[in-house]
Scaffold this active site. Sequence first.
Site, mmCIF file in Angstrom:
data_model
loop_
_atom_site.group_PDB
_atom_site.id
_atom_site.type_symbol
_atom_site.label_atom_id
_atom_site.label_comp_id
_atom_site.label_asym_id
_atom_site.label_seq_id
_atom_site.Cartn_x
_atom_site.Cartn_y
_atom_site.Cartn_z
ATOM 1 N N ASP A 1 -4.091 -13.085 3.386
ATOM 2 C CA ASP A 1 -5.384 -12.656 3.931
ATOM 3 C C ASP A 1 -6.552 -13.033 3.010
ATOM 4 O OD1 ASP A 1 -4.444 -10.777 2.124
ATOM 5 O OD2 ASP A 1 -4.413 -9.115 3.557
ATOM 6 N N HIS B 1 -6.082 -7.379 -0.537
ATOM 7 C CA HIS B 1 -6.297 -5.941 -0.749
ATOM 8 C C HIS B 1 -5.553 -5.467 -1.995
ATOM 9 C CE1 HIS B 1 -6.678 -6.746 3.626
ATOM 10 N NE2 HIS B 1 -7.762 -5.986 3.474
ATOM 11 N N ASP C 1 -2.469 -10.578 -2.646
ATOM 12 C CA ASP C 1 -3.031 -10.189 -1.349
ATOM 13 C C ASP C 1 -4.533 -9.892 -1.529
ATOM 14 O OD1 ASP C 1 -1.862 -8.827 1.460
ATOM 15 O OD2 ASP C 1 -3.738 -7.907 0.752
ATOM 16 N N HIS D 1 0.811 -1.225 0.000
ATOM 17 C CA HIS D 1 0.000 0.000 0.000
ATOM 18 C C HIS D 1 0.847 1.279 0.000
ATOM 19 C CE1 HIS D 1 -3.657 -2.242 0.522
ATOM 20 N NE2 HIS D 1 -3.307 -2.725 1.697
HETATM 21 C C1 OKS Z 1 -9.363 -0.203 8.247
HETATM 22 C C2 OKS Z 1 -8.806 -1.551 7.844
HETATM 23 C C3 OKS Z 1 -7.423 -1.454 7.308
HETATM 24 C C4 OKS Z 1 -7.118 -2.653 6.494
HETATM 25 C C5 OKS Z 1 -5.678 -2.681 6.108
HETATM 26 C C6 OKS Z 1 -5.359 -3.849 5.240
HETATM 27 C C7 OKS Z 1 -3.904 -4.115 5.219
HETATM 28 C C8 OKS Z 1 -3.565 -5.240 4.302
HETATM 29 N N1 OKS Z 1 -8.563 0.597 9.106
HETATM 30 N N2 OKS Z 1 -3.193 -4.941 3.075
HETATM 31 O O1 OKS Z 1 -2.844 -5.869 2.210
HETATM 32 O O2 OKS Z 1 -3.605 -6.404 4.606
HETATM 33 ZN ZN ZN Z 2 -4.002 -7.379 2.645
#
Ligand code: OKS
Ligand code: ZN
Length: 350
Positions: free
Chosen positions: A293, A206, A204, A168
């Site tokens: 995840d 996300h 991933d 990210h």
């Molecule tokens: C809201 C939830 C944040 C989710 C972050 C995800 C991080 C992740 N504050 N990215 O691949 O796993």
């Molecule tokens: Zn993630």
Amino acid sequence: MKIFHNTHHAQHAGRQEMFRGRLVDCHEVPDRLRYVLDELQRRPVGQLLTPDAAADVNAAMARVHAPDYLAFLARAWNDWVALDPTNAERDALPSVWPLASKHAFRTDAPPLNFAARLGQYAFDSGTPLTAGSWAAAREGAACALAAAQAVLAGDRFALALTRPPGHHAGPNYLGGYCFINNAAVAAQALRDGGLQRVAVLDVDYHHGNGTQTIFYERNDVFTASIHGDPRTEYPFFLGHADERGAGAGEGYNLNLPLPRGTGFEVWWAALQNAMQAVSDFAPQALVVPLGLDTFEGDPISGFKLRSADYLKLGQAIAQLGLPTVLTFEGGYAVAEVGVNTVNVLEGLRG
Ligand code: OKS
Ligand code: ZN
């Protein structure tokens, strides 16, 4: 397979993150990596190494991140504690942001206030900056660089086993538990090592918004990501199917968003599509931001992969036949992250 692990990772141990108006315990915890190391003791599928201290990790990070952002990160904790000595007992979380257009960021009048500067360089309030965040993130970049160098030297696979994660983190921002984009550091190091075309295949849950943005206008790094639909899933504002790259990079970004609740079969079909696109690009190396995840038991995600599916993922990646760097990303079903990660690594061996 060489596995470069981050011996400084536990220095980044955020206490709490903002979630739905409350501070909740961080999901991205040091135990995640410890479980992978424990499983690697049981199933030693690779050789555990630490990166060469002489490598120029600052230069490698500066190839994908802005100098002012790196300078901010390097001294952010000191600046935070300088505001108030009792801040040392708390992590720094952003609370104010320069919103595009309505509340624009004035590059001709950058803020001096620390809260404003943290907001300038962050896109969420879920990514605590702690005393050891910079040391841990920087060593993670060293792991990614070392993994890229191993592949450049002829290794088929190498893993950067590090946290905090990276996908990210953008050119000049942190967020989503990420500070330095390890996958981008690796991809750029592969390019700088002489490879003409490098592909990134992000698996991933996300969307890899940081990696996409870093390479969005380039045709030498093809980026593909399979992830939860950003209309409902974090990081929300990027990751749609119609984002295909811009300028010289048009056609060199592929997003395959899938609805929350997607199970292995549909996910696998998307993986085949992404792999076909990677093959069509004819890269000389691959980088896989490896998030676990997508697992059915993940507490903050919505796909339904089972532990055995990660063996198949490893086999599929191997079938691409490319020299491959993997970077450790998300995965918060902490006790299962070790088994699922090592399943991928076992799958790579065919
Ligand atoms: C809201 C939830 C944040 C989710 C972050 C995800 C991080 C992740 N504050 N990215 O691949 O796993
Ligand atoms: Zn993630």
